[in-house]
Motif scaffolding. Structure first.
Motif, PDB file in Angstrom:
ATOM      1  N   UNK A  64       1.130  -0.935  -0.221  1.00  0.00           N
ATOM      2  CA  UNK A  64      -0.071   0.161   0.258  1.00  0.00           C
ATOM      3  C   UNK A  64       0.847   1.398   0.372  1.00  0.00           C
ATOM      4  N   UNK A  65       2.001   0.991   0.509  1.00  0.00           N
ATOM      5  CA  UNK A  65       2.813   2.640   1.159  1.00  0.00           C
ATOM      6  C   UNK A  65       4.240   2.388  -0.348  1.00  0.00           C
ATOM      7  N   UNK A  66       4.731   1.747   0.511  1.00  0.00           N
ATOM      8  CA  UNK A  66       6.258   1.695  -0.816  1.00  0.00           C
ATOM      9  C   UNK A  66       6.332   1.055  -1.915  1.00  0.00           C
ATOM     10  N   UNK A  67       5.756   0.267  -2.392  1.00  0.00           N
ATOM     11  CA  UNK A  67       4.945  -0.274  -3.734  1.00  0.00           C
ATOM     12  C   UNK A  67       4.938   1.377  -4.471  1.00  0.00           C
ATOM     13  N   UNK A  68       3.559   2.188  -4.356  1.00  0.00           N
ATOM     14  CA  UNK A  68       3.589   2.903  -5.241  1.00  0.00           C
ATOM     15  C   UNK A  68       5.018   4.100  -5.637  1.00  0.00           C
ATOM     16  N   UNK A  69       5.653   4.524  -4.490  1.00  0.00           N
ATOM     17  CA  UNK A  69       7.080   5.070  -4.197  1.00  0.00           C
ATOM     18  C   UNK A  69       7.883   4.641  -4.990  1.00  0.00           C
TER      19      UNK A  69
ATOM     20  N   UNK B  63      11.348   4.444  -9.941  1.00  0.00           N
ATOM     21  CA  UNK B  63      11.930   3.463 -11.090  1.00  0.00           C
ATOM     22  C   UNK B  63      11.278   4.800 -12.412  1.00  0.00           C
ATOM     23  N   UNK B  64      10.588   5.488 -12.713  1.00  0.00           N
ATOM     24  CA  UNK B  64       9.233   6.033 -13.276  1.00  0.00           C
ATOM     25  C   UNK B  64      10.320   7.862 -13.600  1.00  0.00           C
ATOM     26  N   UNK B  65      11.632   7.591 -12.387  1.00  0.00           N
ATOM     27  CA  UNK B  65      12.085   8.841 -12.470  1.00  0.00           C
ATOM     28  C   UNK B  65      11.156  10.448 -12.386  1.00  0.00           C
ATOM     29  N   UNK B  66      10.262  10.196 -11.392  1.00  0.00           N
ATOM     30  CA  UNK B  66       9.040  10.771 -10.962  1.00  0.00           C
ATOM     31  C   UNK B  66       9.513  11.455  -9.647  1.00  0.00           C
ATOM     32  N   UNK B  67      10.531  10.471  -9.139  1.00  0.00           N
ATOM     33  CA  UNK B  67      11.362  11.628  -7.737  1.00  0.00           C
ATOM     34  C   UNK B  67      12.525  11.567  -8.342  1.00  0.00           C
ATOM     35  N   UNK B  68      13.412  13.140  -8.140  1.00  0.00           N
ATOM     36  CA  UNK B  68      14.624  13.212  -8.495  1.00  0.00           C
ATOM     37  C   UNK B  68      15.598  13.445  -7.607  1.00  0.00           C
TER      38      UNK B  68
ATOM     39  N   UNK C  44      12.361  -0.490   0.100  1.00  0.00           N
ATOM     40  CA  UNK C  44      11.577  -1.829  -0.580  1.00  0.00           C
ATOM     41  C   UNK C  44      12.056  -2.631  -0.936  1.00  0.00           C
ATOM     42  N   UNK C  45      13.823  -2.494  -1.014  1.00  0.00           N
ATOM     43  CA  UNK C  45      14.411  -4.324  -0.676  1.00  0.00           C
ATOM     44  C   UNK C  45      14.964  -4.958   0.835  1.00  0.00           C
ATOM     45  N   UNK C  46      14.265  -3.782   1.290  1.00  0.00           N
ATOM     46  CA  UNK C  46      14.733  -4.350   2.711  1.00  0.00           C
ATOM     47  C   UNK C  46      13.853  -5.039   3.239  1.00  0.00           C
ATOM     48  N   UNK C  47      12.440  -4.895   2.814  1.00  0.00           N
ATOM     49  CA  UNK C  47      11.085  -4.587   3.302  1.00  0.00           C
ATOM     50  C   UNK C  47      10.961  -6.470   2.327  1.00  0.00           C
ATOM     51  N   UNK C  48      11.230  -6.271   1.138  1.00  0.00           N
ATOM     52  CA  UNK C  48      10.861  -7.505   0.444  1.00  0.00           C
ATOM     53  C   UNK C  48      11.468  -9.109   0.601  1.00  0.00           C
ATOM     54  N   UNK C  49      12.929  -8.330   0.755  1.00  0.00           N
ATOM     55  CA  UNK C  49      13.769  -9.514   1.748  1.00  0.00           C
ATOM     56  C   UNK C  49      13.224 -10.287   3.224  1.00  0.00           C
ATOM     57  N   UNK C  50      12.226  -9.370   4.044  1.00  0.00           N
ATOM     58  CA  UNK C  50      12.300  -9.892   5.223  1.00  0.00           C
ATOM     59  C   UNK C  50      10.658 -10.268   5.175  1.00  0.00           C
ATOM     60  N   UNK C  51      10.280 -10.038   3.769  1.00  0.00           N
ATOM     61  CA  UNK C  51       9.454 -10.423   4.185  1.00  0.00           C
ATOM     62  C   UNK C  51       9.357 -12.383   3.410  1.00  0.00           C
TER      63      UNK C  51
END
Length: 163
Positions: free
Chosen positions: A85-90, A95-100, A112-119
């Protein structure tokens, strides 16, 4: 599937072929192996035959045999919901370059990567736990604790930066 070991290929083919109800997937298959963990004390105090244990008895038995299991289940549900809900949209925005902002994008990528590995480690623990008891010296327990500490540190950093 030819590159898989023969026993893995058979398992995968069998798994893909069977249709399981959602409830069976939701309980991670833990109640199937609960009978294995009965101690001699439980067998003497329990009047019901092993095959007739209801869901409440299974849960009590699981809580007694491995109290960390329910903490891990709650943690997996919480972190996977946060990730979805929160991290994937960010992360998608990065990845799209919208956050510079490089610091912000680096933080989001790492979180994101740490949460993915934790899960992933929690899910792996659930998978091996459903097959039988997991020793406390198993490497996945160490990985879970390491990623939990990282998530907590990043959460503290996120809170400090926000205030």
């Amino acid at each position: 599937m030819d590159e898989l070991r023969p026993d893995c290929r058979v398992f995968c083919e069998r798994r893909l072929g069977e249709k399981q109800p959602l409830e069976a997937e939701e309980n991670f298959g833990l109640f199937k192996s609960v009978i294995i963990f009965k101690s001699a004390e439980d067998k003497s105090s329990e009047e019901k035959p092993e095959d007739t244990l209801d869901k409440e008895d299974n849960i009590k038995l699981l809580k007694k045999s491995s109290p960390e299991l329910f903490v891990f289940i709650d943690e997996l549900k919480e972190k996977s919901a946060e990730l979805k809900e929160k991290i994937s949209p960010l992360y998608a925005a990065v990845q799209d370059g919208k956050i510079s902002d490089s610091k912000l994008s680096s933080f989001i990528n790492n979180y994101y990567l740490i949460l993915m590995h934790y899960c992933m480690n929690l899910s792996f623990y659930m998978a091996i736990r459903s097959k039988g008891p997991v020793m406390s010296s198993h490497p996945v327990i160490k990985s879970i604790n390491t990623f939990k500490n990282m998530v907590d540190k990043l959460k503290d950093l996120k809170i400090r930066e926000a205030t």
